[in-house]
Design a protein around this motif. Structure first.
Motif, short mmCIF file in Angstrom:
data_model
loop_
_atom_site.label_atom_id
_atom_site.label_comp_id
_atom_site.label_asym_id
_atom_site.label_seq_id
_atom_site.Cartn_x
_atom_site.Cartn_y
_atom_site.Cartn_z
N MET B 248 0.83 -1.20 0.00
CA MET B 248 0.00 0.00 0.00
C MET B 248 0.86 1.25 0.00
O MET B 248 0.55 2.23 -0.65
CB MET B 248 -0.90 0.01 1.24
N ASN B 249 1.94 1.17 0.74
CA ASN B 249 2.85 2.30 0.78
C ASN B 249 3.44 2.58 -0.59
O ASN B 249 3.55 3.73 -1.02
CB ASN B 249 3.99 2.00 1.76
N TRP B 250 3.78 1.50 -1.26
CA TRP B 250 4.36 1.66 -2.60
C TRP B 250 3.34 2.27 -3.55
O TRP B 250 3.65 3.10 -4.37
CB TRP B 250 4.82 0.29 -3.10
N PRO B 314 -4.46 2.20 5.46
CA PRO B 314 -3.85 3.25 4.64
C PRO B 314 -3.82 4.59 5.37
O PRO B 314 -4.67 4.89 6.19
CB PRO B 314 -4.81 3.34 3.44
N LEU B 315 -2.82 5.40 5.03
CA LEU B 315 -2.69 6.71 5.65
C LEU B 315 -3.83 7.60 5.21
O LEU B 315 -4.38 7.44 4.12
CB LEU B 315 -1.39 7.37 5.22
N SER B 316 -4.14 8.55 6.06
CA SER B 316 -5.21 9.47 5.70
C SER B 316 -4.89 10.20 4.40
O SER B 316 -3.77 10.64 4.21
CB SER B 316 -5.37 10.50 6.83
N PRO B 317 -5.87 10.34 3.53
CA PRO B 317 -5.61 11.06 2.27
C PRO B 317 -5.20 12.50 2.50
O PRO B 317 -4.56 13.10 1.64
CB PRO B 317 -6.95 10.98 1.51
N LEU B 318 -5.52 13.05 3.66
CA LEU B 318 -5.08 14.43 3.94
C LEU B 318 -3.56 14.51 3.97
O LEU B 318 -2.99 15.54 3.66
CB LEU B 318 -5.63 14.89 5.30
N LEU B 319 -2.91 13.41 4.35
CA LEU B 319 -1.46 13.41 4.40
C LEU B 319 -0.85 13.04 3.06
O LEU B 319 0.19 13.54 2.67
CB LEU B 319 -0.97 12.43 5.47
N THR B 320 -1.50 12.12 2.35
CA THR B 320 -0.87 11.61 1.14
C THR B 320 -1.14 12.46 -0.08
O THR B 320 -0.51 12.24 -1.11
CB THR B 320 -1.36 10.17 0.86
N CYS B 321 -2.07 13.40 0.03
CA CYS B 321 -2.42 14.17 -1.18
C CYS B 321 -1.50 15.36 -1.39
O CYS B 321 -1.67 16.11 -2.34
CB CYS B 321 -3.85 14.65 -1.10
N ILE B 322 -0.53 15.55 -0.50
CA ILE B 322 0.28 16.78 -0.54
C ILE B 322 0.97 17.01 -1.89
O ILE B 322 0.83 18.08 -2.47
CB ILE B 322 1.29 16.80 0.63
N PRO B 323 1.70 16.04 -2.45
CA PRO B 323 2.34 16.34 -3.73
C PRO B 323 1.33 16.48 -4.87
O PRO B 323 1.49 17.35 -5.72
CB PRO B 323 3.27 15.15 -3.99
N LYS B 325 -1.80 17.53 -4.76
CA LYS B 325 -2.52 18.78 -4.69
C LYS B 325 -1.57 19.97 -4.71
O LYS B 325 -2.01 21.11 -4.78
CB LYS B 325 -3.38 18.85 -3.42
N ALA B 326 -0.30 19.72 -4.65
CA ALA B 326 0.73 20.76 -4.69
C ALA B 326 0.47 21.84 -3.65
O ALA B 326 0.43 23.03 -3.95
CB ALA B 326 0.82 21.38 -6.09
N ARG B 327 0.22 21.43 -2.43
CA ARG B 327 0.05 22.41 -1.38
C ARG B 327 0.47 21.83 -0.05
O ARG B 327 0.37 20.62 0.17
CB ARG B 327 -1.39 22.90 -1.31
N ASN B 328 0.96 22.70 0.83
CA ASN B 328 1.21 22.23 2.18
C ASN B 328 0.55 23.13 3.21
O ASN B 328 0.96 23.19 4.36
CB ASN B 328 2.71 22.03 2.47
N TYR B 329 -0.48 23.84 2.79
CA TYR B 329 -1.35 24.60 3.70
C TYR B 329 -2.78 24.18 3.39
O TYR B 329 -3.22 24.31 2.26
CB TYR B 329 -1.22 26.11 3.45
N PHE B 330 -3.46 23.66 4.39
CA PHE B 330 -4.82 23.19 4.17
C PHE B 330 -5.77 23.86 5.14
O PHE B 330 -5.41 24.15 6.28
CB PHE B 330 -4.92 21.68 4.39
N LYS B 331 -7.00 24.04 4.69
CA LYS B 331 -8.06 24.52 5.58
C LYS B 331 -9.12 23.45 5.59
O LYS B 331 -9.66 23.10 4.55
CB LYS B 331 -8.67 25.81 5.01
N ILE B 332 -9.42 22.95 6.76
CA ILE B 332 -10.41 21.88 6.83
C ILE B 332 -11.67 22.39 7.50
O ILE B 332 -11.64 22.81 8.65
CB ILE B 332 -9.85 20.67 7.60
N LYS B 333 -12.75 22.35 6.75
CA LYS B 333 -14.02 22.83 7.31
C LYS B 333 -14.97 21.67 7.48
O LYS B 333 -14.82 20.63 6.85
CB LYS B 333 -14.64 23.84 6.35
N GLU B 334 -15.97 21.92 8.27
CA GLU B 334 -16.99 20.90 8.48
C GLU B 334 -17.82 20.80 7.22
O GLU B 334 -18.18 21.77 6.61
CB GLU B 334 -17.89 21.34 9.64
#
Lengths: 276, 346
Positions: B248-250, B314-323, B325-334
């Motif tokens: 899964m990591n791969w 599997p790791l949370s998609p919030l962590l794995t989507c960084i490259p 989505k090309a961002r490292n600042y996220f705003k998470i709303k309800e």
């Protein structure tokens, strides 16, 4: 009376004849069946004898090389793998190959220029209600979105063809510029001004005439992104250069329009070329 | 030679590590080979810099030439600066024939029309990167050579990498000049920042290792296999589980090295979920909270979380989507009661 008696005898005779006929038929049938049985028995014996003979032969030749070796499962698998690999290699060499994935398909576009294989680019497509590009390795300066907007939903084949043309032309232009820099750096004055797509090249190079060298300024514009030859060529000599050089400039301009950049250079300075 | 220029060069040389001074001066090319021979590079840096300044005096260096040395220094030590990524948009569909001379001319003209007192330098590198150095002044003061901004642009791409200058007020001028010079319409800052310029480039240019399933006949790179020479008395009880995690990591991270980021920041504006009996936070207001993960190499550390057993696969998609989505600042709303990424781009 007598007639009645005769009739009766006649009838009896008929009956007996019939019975005899039947009996005979039965006998014949029996004979026939018996003969058939004999036949079959004979066949069976023959086959048995053959089998015995074969078995004896096999046993007798255990030490020596067997004439017929049934192919092992392993060998068959190896052969299948080899032929599949060859098929895949073939597809890969055609330039566009693909593999079905869980959610769509992944394409690989392999580029080449004049017999040299260059980079491979990948495109991972998701096939849902709409075809979507999941991720890809296409360089960011290739107008992928433009092509996708135009063709991806309606004609994937055309999309791949157009994309492949762009990529092949790009690597071709880049290859020519690299080759020029590598092999003709003595001729070139200063650096070659290029850009990411390699569709504009501006540089100066030296042309010798009557033991004097004169600089020529070249501006090559590749207006068609699917083409690895320039659409616009300007070769200019300096104002103080002799008049004969204007003809050379025109000739060079024509060469650049028709053939690959490094080949054009090779044609007018064969002595300078370093073997690659 | 101007005293300010002399001082500037002296301070520049002092910043360079002693072993690097000679190579950098050679790349600069302003001092001749013979002149470089006369410098003793084994003495203390103070003396080296004095000698360099003296030689520059002989050659009458001006600020533009000194600025080139500054670019060289910053190019080699680019990871000391913090870079932000900007994205440009264009409406037109014409083919790009990017002309470097044209670009430089337009950029200088545009910037100078807004602010006369600027020093602008360009330097091109092999990977089609154009480095732009700007020293800012004010309408009444000469440019301050110590307060410089750097912009790195690859032709025919919509991305610019800007090293944040202390003078934030000048940023709009720089952005405008870039847009005009590169024939785009507008520019916006992306939520992507980091020190490693190459990694930022890898992310937006999608140059990092991604997994593409192909029938490619080339051999797959060797995946790290457990060495068989391990003690046979050790039995891996959950070998299957470990292999599943590796696989899964791969699939998520791929084989190659990850781009280098130093942090990822999540701004949470979600409701605090607690036991209703405990009655914390009567007011149904979002609980504002900032979560920041920092690491010398964030993505590699995320990649090693599941094999090390510190997180469930599997790791949370919030962590794995960084490259991606090309961002490292996220705003998470309800969002309808579910914690999902309702990403808000400014």
């Amino acid at each position: 009376g007598i007639l009645a008696h005769l009739e009766m005898l006649e009838r009896r005779a008929q009956q007996v004849a019939m019975e005899e006929g039947e009996a005979q038929k039965q006998e014949e049938k029996l004979e026939r069946l018996k003969a058939r049985v004999q036949e079959l028995r004979l066949q069976r014996d023959e086959l048995r004898a053959k089998l015995d003979l074969q078995q004896k032969q096999q046993l007798g030749q255990e030490g020596a090389v067997l004439e017929v070796e049934p192919p092992s499962a392993r060998a068959v698998l190896d052969w299948k793998m080899k032929s599949v690999k060859a098929m895949l290699e073939l597809f890969y060499l055609t330039g566009i190959s693909g593999k079905l994935t869980k959610r769509g398909v992944c394409f690989c576009i392999s580029t080449a220029y004049e017999g040299t294989y260059l980079d491979s680019y990948y495109l991972d497509l998701l096939i849902k209600a709409q075809v979507e590009i999941h991720h890809h390795s296409i360089p960011v300066f290739i107008p992928l979105e433009k092509m996708a907007k135009k063709y991806l939903q309606t004609d994937i084949r055309r999309f791949l063809c157009v994309l492949s043309d762009h990529l092949n032309a790009y690597v071709g232009r880049r290859y020519q510029a690299d080759q020029l820099q590598q092999h003709f750096s003595d001729q070139i004055e200063g650096t070659i001004q290029r850009n990411s797509l390699c569709n504009l090249l501006v540089f100066n190079y030296n042309v010798s005439s009557k033991s004097q060298t004169f600089p020529f300024k070249v501006r090559l514009v590749y207006g068609d992104l699917c083409c690895s030859l320039p659409t616009e060529v300007i070769v200019a000599s300096t104002p103080d250069a002799p008049a004969s050089l204007t003809q050379t400039a025109a000739a060079h301009s024509d060469l650049f329009r028709r053939m690959a950049l490094h080949k054009a250079f090779r044609s007018f300075c064969p002595a300078e070329e370093s073997m690659d | 030679m101007d005293e300010t220029v002399a001082e500037y060069i002296r301070r520049l040389v002092l910043r360079i590590p002693r072993d690097e001074i000679r190579t950098m001066l050679q790349e600069w090319g302003f001092l001749s080979g013979a002149q470089l021979q006369t410098i003793n590079f084994h003495q203390i840096k103070d003396n080296i810099s004095q000698e360099v300044v003296q030689l520059c005096e002989e050659n009458c260096a001006d600020i533009k030439q000194a600025a080139v040395l500054d670019i060289i220094y910053n190019h080699i030590y680019q990871n000391r600066r913090m870079w932000s990524v900007y994205q440009m948009n264009k409406a037109g569909e014409e083919t790009e024939v990017f002309d470097l001379t044209d670009f430089k001319k337009k950029f200088k003209r545009r910037l100078r029309s807004a602010l006369r007192n600027v020093t602008i330098n360009f330097r091109e590198y092999e990977d089609n990167a154009i480095w732009i150095r700007i020293a800012w002044g004010t309408p009444y003061r000469k440019p301050n050579q110590y307060k410089t901004s750097y912009a790195v642009y690859h032709s025919q791409t919509p991305y610019v990498f800007i090293s944040a200058s202390m003078l934030k007020s000048n940023l709009p001028l720089l952005c405008q000049a870039l847009v005009v010079a590169s024939n785009y319409h507008d520019i916006r800052e992306m939520e992507l920042r980091g020190h490693s310029l190459n990694s930022l480039k890898d992310i937006v240019f999608q140059r990092y290792s991604q997994n593409f399933q192909t029938y490619n006949p080339r051999p797959l790179p060797e995946r790290t296999v457990e060495p068989e020479s391990e003690d046979i008395r050790i039995i891996h009880e959950n070998r299957n589980e470990r292999e599943r995690i590796q696989r899964m990591n791969w699939e998520v991270f791929g084989d190659g090295p990850q781009p280098k980021l130093e942090f990822v920041q999540y701004k949470l504006e979600t409701m605090f979920k607690s036991d209703p009996e405990m009655n914390i936070l009567d007011k149904k207001e979002p609980f504002r909270c900032l979560v920041k993960f920092s690491s010398p190499h964030l993505l590699e550390s995320l990649k090693s979380l599941t094999p090390a057993g510190m997180a469930d696969a599997p790791l949370s998609p919030l962590l794995t989507c960084i490259p991606q989505k090309a961002r490292n600042y996220f705003k998470i709303k309800e969002k309808k009661g579910l914690l999902s990424e309702s990403l808000v781009s400014p």
